[in-house]
Design a protein around this motif. Structure first.
Motif, PDB file in Angstrom:
ATOM      1  N   PHE A 266     -12.997  52.181 -13.612  1.00  0.00           N
ATOM      2  CA  PHE A 266     -13.533  51.127 -12.749  1.00  0.00           C
ATOM      3  C   PHE A 266     -13.278  51.478 -11.295  1.00  0.00           C
ATOM      4  CE2 PHE A 266     -12.284  48.968 -16.730  1.00  0.00           C
ATOM      5  CZ  PHE A 266     -13.529  48.493 -17.110  1.00  0.00           C
ATOM      6  N   GLY A 267     -14.018  50.816 -10.430  1.00  0.00           N
ATOM      7  CA  GLY A 267     -13.839  50.965  -8.989  1.00  0.00           C
ATOM      8  C   GLY A 267     -14.698  49.888  -8.356  1.00  0.00           C
ATOM      9  N   LYS A 268     -15.005  50.040  -7.095  1.00  0.00           N
ATOM     10  CA  LYS A 268     -15.978  49.144  -6.441  1.00  0.00           C
ATOM     11  C   LYS A 268     -15.700  47.655  -6.715  1.00  0.00           C
ATOM     12  CE  LYS A 268     -18.887  53.064  -5.744  1.00  0.00           C
ATOM     13  NZ  LYS A 268     -19.414  54.172  -6.470  1.00  0.00           N
ATOM     14  N   ILE A 269     -16.400  46.999  -7.648  1.00  0.00           N
ATOM     15  CA  ILE A 269     -16.234  45.543  -7.813  1.00  0.00           C
ATOM     16  C   ILE A 269     -14.779  45.152  -8.073  1.00  0.00           C
ATOM     17  CG2 ILE A 269     -16.739  43.583  -9.368  1.00  0.00           C
ATOM     18  CD1 ILE A 269     -19.605  44.515  -9.490  1.00  0.00           C
ATOM     19  N   ILE A 270     -14.038  45.970  -8.791  1.00  0.00           N
ATOM     20  CA  ILE A 270     -12.670  45.608  -9.169  1.00  0.00           C
ATOM     21  C   ILE A 270     -11.775  45.404  -7.943  1.00  0.00           C
ATOM     22  CG2 ILE A 270     -11.672  47.932  -9.419  1.00  0.00           C
ATOM     23  CD1 ILE A 270     -10.343  46.973 -12.012  1.00  0.00           C
ATOM     24  N   GLY A 271     -12.163  45.991  -6.795  1.00  0.00           N
ATOM     25  CA  GLY A 271     -11.358  45.828  -5.591  1.00  0.00           C
ATOM     26  C   GLY A 271     -11.978  44.879  -4.572  1.00  0.00           C
ATOM     27  N   ALA A 272     -13.172  44.348  -4.875  1.00  0.00           N
ATOM     28  CA  ALA A 272     -13.824  43.361  -4.000  1.00  0.00           C
ATOM     29  C   ALA A 272     -13.990  43.865  -2.561  1.00  0.00           C
ATOM     30  CB  ALA A 272     -13.051  42.038  -4.025  1.00  0.00           C
ATOM     31  N   GLY A 273     -13.990  45.176  -2.371  1.00  0.00           N
ATOM     32  CA  GLY A 273     -14.120  45.726  -1.019  1.00  0.00           C
ATOM     33  C   GLY A 273     -12.844  46.390  -0.526  1.00  0.00           C
ATOM     34  N   MET A 274     -11.757  46.227  -1.257  1.00  0.00           N
ATOM     35  CA  MET A 274     -10.520  46.940  -0.936  1.00  0.00           C
ATOM     36  C   MET A 274     -10.511  48.255  -1.737  1.00  0.00           C
ATOM     37  SD  MET A 274      -8.940  44.855   1.127  1.00  0.00           S
ATOM     38  CE  MET A 274      -7.176  45.077   1.144  1.00  0.00           C
ATOM     39  N   PRO A 275      -9.725  49.256  -1.266  1.00  0.00           N
ATOM     40  CA  PRO A 275      -9.726  50.552  -1.968  1.00  0.00           C
ATOM     41  C   PRO A 275      -8.968  50.486  -3.297  1.00  0.00           C
ATOM     42  CG  PRO A 275      -8.695  50.699   0.233  1.00  0.00           C
ATOM     43  CD  PRO A 275      -8.860  49.260  -0.089  1.00  0.00           C
ATOM     44  N   VAL A 276      -9.695  50.253  -4.368  1.00  0.00           N
ATOM     45  CA  VAL A 276      -9.086  50.090  -5.691  1.00  0.00           C
ATOM     46  C   VAL A 276      -9.910  50.824  -6.738  1.00  0.00           C
ATOM     47  CG1 VAL A 276      -8.388  48.440  -7.489  1.00  0.00           C
ATOM     48  CG2 VAL A 276      -8.208  47.789  -5.084  1.00  0.00           C
ATOM     49  N   GLY A 277      -9.221  51.442  -7.691  1.00  0.00           N
ATOM     50  CA  GLY A 277      -9.858  51.969  -8.885  1.00  0.00           C
ATOM     51  C   GLY A 277      -8.930  51.680 -10.047  1.00  0.00           C
ATOM     52  N   ALA A 278      -9.433  51.878 -11.262  1.00  0.00           N
ATOM     53  CA  ALA A 278      -8.585  51.670 -12.435  1.00  0.00           C
ATOM     54  C   ALA A 278      -9.145  52.474 -13.593  1.00  0.00           C
ATOM     55  CB  ALA A 278      -8.535  50.190 -12.800  1.00  0.00           C
ATOM     56  N   TYR A 279      -8.263  52.884 -14.489  1.00  0.00           N
ATOM     57  CA  TYR A 279      -8.748  53.473 -15.737  1.00  0.00           C
ATOM     58  C   TYR A 279      -7.953  52.885 -16.875  1.00  0.00           C
ATOM     59  CZ  TYR A 279      -4.756  56.754 -15.492  1.00  0.00           C
ATOM     60  OH  TYR A 279      -3.509  57.311 -15.417  1.00  0.00           O
ATOM     61  N   GLY A 280      -8.630  52.750 -18.014  1.00  0.00           N
ATOM     62  CA  GLY A 280      -7.947  52.119 -19.139  1.00  0.00           C
ATOM     63  C   GLY A 280      -8.688  52.374 -20.417  1.00  0.00           C
ATOM     64  N   GLY A 281      -8.128  51.873 -21.509  1.00  0.00           N
ATOM     65  CA  GLY A 281      -8.768  52.055 -22.814  1.00  0.00           C
ATOM     66  C   GLY A 281      -7.748  51.944 -23.917  1.00  0.00           C
TER      67      GLY A 281
END
Ligand SMILES: *Cc1c(COP(=O)(O)O)cnc(C)c1O
Length: 430
Positions: A266-281
């Motif tokens: 994930f990236g983009k929407i998950i940070g609402a405009g702040m620098p954020v990414g995520a990975y999971g599963g």
């Protein structure tokens, strides 16, 4: 429209100080020419440049702004968070809340790790897949963009596509050697790579809806077929949902197409405009990550409290107000229908593609299903369309190979204005 004098002078100075004058290549208008507009502020669906011009914003920071700019819930959360300090480099309650939100919203995600960008999310997910399988090779698809880490800069679409450089300089051959490239929507090309590299493929990674070669939808059965091929070959299936995650639905593309990946990013929407990414599963794969497992991955600012506050506010708003998706997807349908009507009326050799709130206008007579067909687009004509729209207050992505991003702050009136302009463009330049 004021002449972009301030933008011109800032761009001249910027080019002396920053490579190309920008901190991310596509912003430089390289593929459409002209002066990039320097932006000053944004609100809801509008964005304003330093010369006092207003534009309807169809970029939305490349995806994060699904609620429009300055959503009050997001702003409130950020304002509250900054009062408590900007960064601790220690565990916080907000990280637990964020992880719990993501895991409860996306069923395939049993565990999640926060990072600072989509690039980092992909790089880390690929490392986890390699560590988990003990294999080195990765299959990616021509035209899919997964950020700028070395292994992913092979046939990477988007910015790389229009800069005319097939791959990036500075990527060691050894690095790219383990990246195998298949054709999007072509299961046979994947099957072939698996049989040529028996027992060596750690993961198949793709954008479940490609949105960095323009928007290209997966054909019926393509994602399911990849799931099956990964299962047969013991490879990890990674969906890069940096754009599609929390955009196509609460559960992203995996929910819409009913195919479950092993890992997703994930990236983009998950940070609402702040620098954020995520990975999971899958828990079993995520448990290979340090400090519990032997796959190292870290980040000084990962899970930053201000960034988490923004992301939590946006995601919980989406979860509690799922009508957002009905609304934004209806806008997408309305826009695509309107674009098709205009194109037919003018017999314009164009294709309209997209899903939900992602739309794309390809200047090619050929149906677009993969990188090869996307590349048939007339980019000179796209550039004329782009500048016509910009002159009339429409801020579109400055490249044929990007999407139109809609937010729920856009209105039918905005879309009608765009469609009227599109009609005028084809009248003036048939
Ligand atoms: C934007 C994007 C990335 C990279 O994210 P950054 O935050 O720019 O590093 C990765 N994958 C996809 C599908 C993207 O669209």
């Amino acid at each position: 429209m004021n002449t972009p004098e301030q933008s011109q002078s800032l761009f001249a100075r910027a080019q002396e100080l920053i490579p190309g004058g920008v901190n991310s290549p596509v912003r430089a208008f390289g593929s459409v020419g002209g002066t990039p507009r320097f932006m000053q502020r944004a609100d809801r669906q509008m964005i304003y440049d330093v010369d006092g011009n207003a534009y309807v914003d169809y970029i939305g920071s490349w995806g994060p702004m699904i609620l429009g700019h300055n959503h009050p819930a997001v702003l409130r959360a950020v304002q509250q968070a900054i009062g408590n300090g900007l960064s601790f480099g220690a565990a916080t309650q907000a990280e637990v809340e964020m992880a719990s939100l993501v895991c409860s919203m996306v069923p395939s995600v049993e565990m999640v790790r926060m990072v600072n960008s989509g690039t980092e999310a992909v790089m880390s997910a690929v490392r986890a897949a390699r560590g988990y399988t003990g294999r080195d090779r990765i299959i990616k698809f021509a035209g899919c963009y997964h950020g700028h880490c070395d292994a992913m800069l092979v046939k990477a679409g988007s910015g790389v596509m229009t800069s005319g450089v097939p791959d990036s300089a500075g990527v060691p051959a050894g690095c790219a050697m383990d990246t195998l490239t298949a054709a999007y929507n072509d299961l046979d090309s994947v099957r072939e790579l698996f049989s040529e590299n028996p027992g060596q493929v750690a993961a198949v990674i793709l954008e479940p809806v490609a949105a960095n070669m323009g928007v290209v939808e997966p054909k019926e059965g393509f994602l399911k077929g990849l799931r099956q091929l990964c299962d047969e070959n013991g490879a990890v299936l990674i969906f890069d949902e940096v754009i599609t995650g929390f955009r196509l639905s609460l559960t992203g593309a995996q929910g819409v197409y009913g195919v479950t990946p092993d890992l997703c990013t994930f990236g983009k929407i998950i940070g609402a405009g702040m620098p954020v990414g995520a990975y999971g599963g899958k828990r079993e794969i995520m448990q290979t990550i340090s400090p519990v497992g032997r796959v190292y991955q870290a980040g000084t600012l990962s899970g930053n409290p201000v960034a988490m506050a923004a992301g939590i506010a946006q995601l919980s708003h989406l979860r509690d107000t799922p009508e957002v998706y009905t609304q934004v997807n209806a806008l997408g349908d309305y826009l695509r229908d309107g674009m098709r009507r205009v194109i037919e009326a003018h017999h314009a050799p164009c294709q309209v593609t997209g899903v939900g709130s992602l739309c794309c206008l390809f200047f090619t007579p050929e149906p677009v299903t993969d990188y090869e067909s996307a590349k048939t687009a007339d980019t000179a004509r796209f550039a004329r369309y782009f500048h016509f729209m910009l002159q009339h207050g429409q801020s579109l992505a400055p490249s044929q190979f990007e999407a139109i991003f809609l937010s729920c702050a856009h209105t039918r009136e905005n879309l009608d204005e765009y469609l009227e302009l599109l009609d005028r463009f084809f009248t003036q330049q048939p």
